[in-house]
Design an enzyme around this catalytic site. Structure first.
Site, short mmCIF file in Angstrom:
data_model
loop_
_atom_site.label_atom_id
_atom_site.label_comp_id
_atom_site.label_asym_id
_atom_site.label_seq_id
_atom_site.Cartn_x
_atom_site.Cartn_y
_atom_site.Cartn_z
CG ASP A 159 0.18 35.08 -8.21
OD1 ASP A 159 1.34 35.65 -7.19
OD2 ASP A 159 0.15 35.39 -9.56
CG ASP A 199 1.66 35.87 -13.27
OD1 ASP A 199 2.38 35.10 -12.64
OD2 ASP A 199 2.59 36.31 -13.01
#
Length: 186
Positions: free
Chosen positions: A159, A145
């Site tokens: 995401d 991330d």
């Protein structure tokens, strides 16, 4: 999977909502789904490779002051870092989502649904790739991330694709548009 098909309103096998002449149109929708999925997947994969190569073990890069930063984070859990001990379960869920989308694709006659499912497929493939191939090991890998807005969870392109696809599916459902192209008023 039959339950998922029932929930989103796809016809049962044997029900043909489109005449034979609509077959090429269905193939175009599947092609659209695949193009969106491949683009989302490649964008996610490319950004993660860049983040790992250039940003990991480096200080965050401020994009918009304290409001938005790029910061490399390895997330073994789900959204907001929850469920770190359940990485294998998230891997299974991602694989199941991919299987359901592939099964639904053969009944797809709606371009908006093709886009939504393509976003979901590309995002699921992106995070599944991390879970399979990244450390600490196969089916236990941590997702990379890097998009870090202030006062929110750190996330990635996969995401974002999943969330955008999910929002589009909710909107399409509220409008009464089914994946097979039919519109119903409830």
């Amino acid at each position: 999977m039959a339950e998922a098909e029932r929930i989103i309103g796809t016809p049962e096998v044997g029900d043909d909502p489109q005449p034979e002449s609509a077959a090429p149109k269905g193939h175009r929708r599947i092609a659209a789904l695949l193009v969106v999925a491949v683009l989302a997947y490649l964008l996610d994969l490319g950004t993660k490779m860049l983040v790992v190569a250039k940003l990991e073990h480096q200080p965050p890069i401020e994009i918009i002051g304290d409001l938005l930063k790029f910061e490399a984070v390895r997330n073994p859990g789900a959204a907001f870092g929850f469920g770190e001990a359940f990485t294998i379960i998230f891997t299974g869920i991602a694989a199941a989502v991919i299987v359901v989308i592939v099964r639904l694709a053969r009944k797809l006659y709606s371009l908006p649904w093709a886009i939504a499912l393509g976003l979901l497929l590309g995002g699921a493939l992106g995070n599944l790739t991390d879970r399979i191939f990244r450390s600490p090991g196969v089916f236990r890998g941590a997702v990379v991330d890097f998009i870090a807005p202030a006062h929110f969870a750190v996330f990635n392109i996969a995401d974002s694709a999943i969330v955008c696809g999910g929002i589009l599916i909710v909107l399409l459902s509220f409008r009464g548009l089914d994946p097979d192209g039919t519109v119903h008023k409830d």
